[in-house]
Design a protein around this motif. Sequence first.
Motif, short mmCIF file in Angstrom:
data_model
loop_
_atom_site.label_atom_id
_atom_site.label_comp_id
_atom_site.label_asym_id
_atom_site.label_seq_id
_atom_site.Cartn_x
_atom_site.Cartn_y
_atom_site.Cartn_z
N ALA A 30 15.19 -38.55 -12.86
CA ALA A 30 15.08 -38.60 -11.08
C ALA A 30 16.00 -36.48 -10.38
O ALA A 30 15.70 -36.46 -9.30
CB ALA A 30 15.23 -39.83 -9.41
N GLN A 31 16.45 -36.60 -11.53
CA GLN A 31 17.07 -35.63 -10.94
C GLN A 31 16.20 -34.26 -10.91
O GLN A 31 15.16 -34.13 -11.66
CB GLN A 31 18.50 -34.80 -11.87
CG GLN A 31 19.34 -35.91 -11.91
CD GLN A 31 19.52 -36.13 -10.90
OE1 GLN A 31 20.03 -35.23 -9.05
NE2 GLN A 31 20.71 -37.34 -10.29
N PRO A 32 15.66 -33.15 -9.83
CA PRO A 32 15.17 -31.82 -9.98
C PRO A 32 15.43 -30.70 -10.65
O PRO A 32 17.00 -31.03 -11.26
CB PRO A 32 15.48 -31.36 -8.67
CG PRO A 32 16.63 -31.99 -8.23
CD PRO A 32 17.13 -33.37 -8.26
N ILE A 33 14.50 -30.52 -11.54
CA ILE A 33 14.43 -29.62 -12.74
C ILE A 33 13.62 -28.12 -12.63
O ILE A 33 12.83 -28.70 -12.27
CB ILE A 33 13.93 -30.62 -14.16
CG1 ILE A 33 14.52 -31.86 -14.66
CG2 ILE A 33 13.65 -29.45 -15.15
CD1 ILE A 33 13.87 -32.85 -15.51
N LEU A 34 14.44 -27.20 -12.57
CA LEU A 34 13.86 -26.43 -12.22
C LEU A 34 12.96 -26.26 -13.75
O LEU A 34 12.72 -26.16 -14.65
CB LEU A 34 15.26 -25.12 -12.68
CG LEU A 34 16.05 -24.97 -11.17
CD1 LEU A 34 16.21 -23.67 -11.58
CD2 LEU A 34 14.92 -24.57 -10.52
N LYS A 35 11.73 -25.21 -13.05
CA LYS A 35 10.59 -24.80 -13.99
C LYS A 35 11.75 -23.20 -15.34
O LYS A 35 12.65 -23.13 -14.79
CB LYS A 35 9.45 -24.04 -13.43
CG LYS A 35 8.94 -25.19 -13.63
CD LYS A 35 7.52 -24.39 -12.64
CE LYS A 35 6.72 -25.42 -11.77
NZ LYS A 35 5.74 -24.59 -10.52
N ASP A 36 11.65 -22.97 -16.56
CA ASP A 36 11.65 -21.74 -17.19
C ASP A 36 11.75 -20.48 -16.65
O ASP A 36 12.67 -19.94 -15.87
CB ASP A 36 10.88 -22.34 -18.38
CG ASP A 36 11.67 -21.10 -19.34
OD1 ASP A 36 12.67 -20.95 -19.68
OD2 ASP A 36 10.68 -20.15 -19.13
N SER A 37 10.71 -20.31 -15.65
CA SER A 37 10.85 -19.23 -14.88
C SER A 37 10.02 -19.08 -13.58
O SER A 37 9.27 -20.39 -13.50
CB SER A 37 10.51 -18.09 -15.85
OG SER A 37 9.06 -17.92 -16.01
N TYR A 38 10.70 -18.56 -12.55
CA TYR A 38 9.31 -18.22 -11.85
C TYR A 38 9.13 -16.57 -11.20
O TYR A 38 9.98 -16.05 -12.33
CB TYR A 38 9.99 -19.17 -10.12
CG TYR A 38 10.32 -20.29 -10.25
CD1 TYR A 38 9.97 -21.26 -9.72
CD2 TYR A 38 11.56 -20.66 -11.17
CE1 TYR A 38 10.16 -22.55 -9.66
CE2 TYR A 38 12.31 -22.23 -11.01
CZ TYR A 38 10.38 -22.96 -10.43
OH TYR A 38 11.01 -24.51 -10.56
N GLU A 39 8.37 -16.37 -10.25
CA GLU A 39 7.79 -15.68 -10.26
C GLU A 39 8.29 -14.61 -8.86
O GLU A 39 8.02 -15.76 -8.15
CB GLU A 39 5.99 -15.19 -10.26
CG GLU A 39 5.86 -14.53 -11.68
CD GLU A 39 4.33 -14.50 -11.95
OE1 GLU A 39 3.58 -13.86 -10.91
OE2 GLU A 39 3.26 -14.79 -12.95
N GLY A 40 8.87 -13.70 -9.54
CA GLY A 40 8.99 -12.89 -7.50
C GLY A 40 8.33 -12.02 -7.50
O GLY A 40 8.14 -10.93 -7.80
N VAL A 41 7.76 -11.56 -5.86
CA VAL A 41 6.90 -10.40 -5.45
C VAL A 41 7.91 -9.84 -4.34
O VAL A 41 8.48 -10.38 -3.64
CB VAL A 41 5.57 -10.84 -5.41
CG1 VAL A 41 4.70 -9.54 -4.47
CG2 VAL A 41 5.37 -11.62 -6.35
N ALA A 42 7.98 -8.21 -4.48
CA ALA A 42 8.02 -7.53 -2.97
C ALA A 42 7.77 -6.75 -2.76
O ALA A 42 7.48 -5.54 -3.80
CB ALA A 42 10.08 -8.17 -3.21
N ARG A 43 7.62 -5.69 -1.87
CA ARG A 43 7.38 -4.27 -1.62
C ARG A 43 8.50 -3.28 -0.74
O ARG A 43 8.73 -4.56 0.37
CB ARG A 43 5.73 -4.46 -1.00
CG ARG A 43 5.14 -2.73 -0.31
CD ARG A 43 3.87 -3.43 -0.61
NE ARG A 43 3.05 -2.16 -0.12
CZ ARG A 43 2.37 -1.22 -0.91
NH1 ARG A 43 2.40 -1.41 -2.01
NH2 ARG A 43 2.12 0.00 0.20
#
Length: 324
Positions: A30-43
């Motif tokens: 039940a513990q929350p698990i992070l994905k291997d990676s996440y996309e971040g966008v910035a301008r």
Amino acid sequence: MKKCFSNKYLLATGLLVCSLLLFGIQSLLAQPILKDSYEGVARVPVSNENYVVARKKAVFFAMKNAMELAFKDLMGEEEFAANHRGLNKIIKRASRYVKSYRYLQAIDDLEGKASEVVLEVRFFPGAVNQALAGMGVITGPVSEHKVVVLIKESSFTSAPLSSFWDVVPISETQLTKNFIESGVGVVDRDLIRDSVRESIVLSAIKGNVEDARNIGLKAGADIVIVGTAFSKPKKTKEKGIKMVQVNISVKAVSAIDSSLIAAKSDFATVKNEFELSAELEAFDVTSKKLADFLLPTFYRYWERGVQAPAKKVPNAPPMPMADM
């Protein structure tokens, strides 16, 4: 009759053990698990044609964007919105939790005067979950990792101290605060002042690794951070303005294998109408710089664990700079 009772007892015990194991497995799943990676966008808009600075800022904001997406993924939009104020404090320090990142896209928009990046960001899962658990947002396993921070400080606005244990240094307080806010357990100096002699602390600060290790063992901390800090006034031509510079140097030692984990020196210069205010802010800024450097190093150390020293190879070629 006794045999029958014994069998019933064993059966009940077995069922209880199975139930506890099943509950533990369900809790773990039940513990929350992070994905291997996440996309971040910035301008980020460019000022004075300085695309290098704009790119650095864009990377920083893209990391924050990736962490926000990670939190929403862990807890859902509603819970994220309900805890946004507290979570935002962690998101502001997103770079501390970044294990690695790579560019998926990087554009310098010459016409629009802006720098835009898309990053693939990987976070330290244990560090993120620990920070969230510390806020009470999620219930996760509490990390047993702890650090102890001991810094010898010289402040030009304060009278010299007769003993190291007399007053808690500003730099030590600020650095401890940064660690705690990032979910890292810190051993209070008051808990060890009666069990660790001042001479041992000063010896560790001068570079004695074994004394630093002994401090960690007595404090129950696996990482010992020792160092020095000082503040000094600086000349400025601005009337009615005071300028103060703060320098802090620290070393992080493993109490498990007596190895040097990290070493870093940094400084900050701050202007203010009042010397004390300038000094406090300079200590704060410098401490944040050091925390941003040290925390990812600690996370990598804890994630990797203590490893056996590699065997020396005769006539081994020099280590590439990228691996140092």
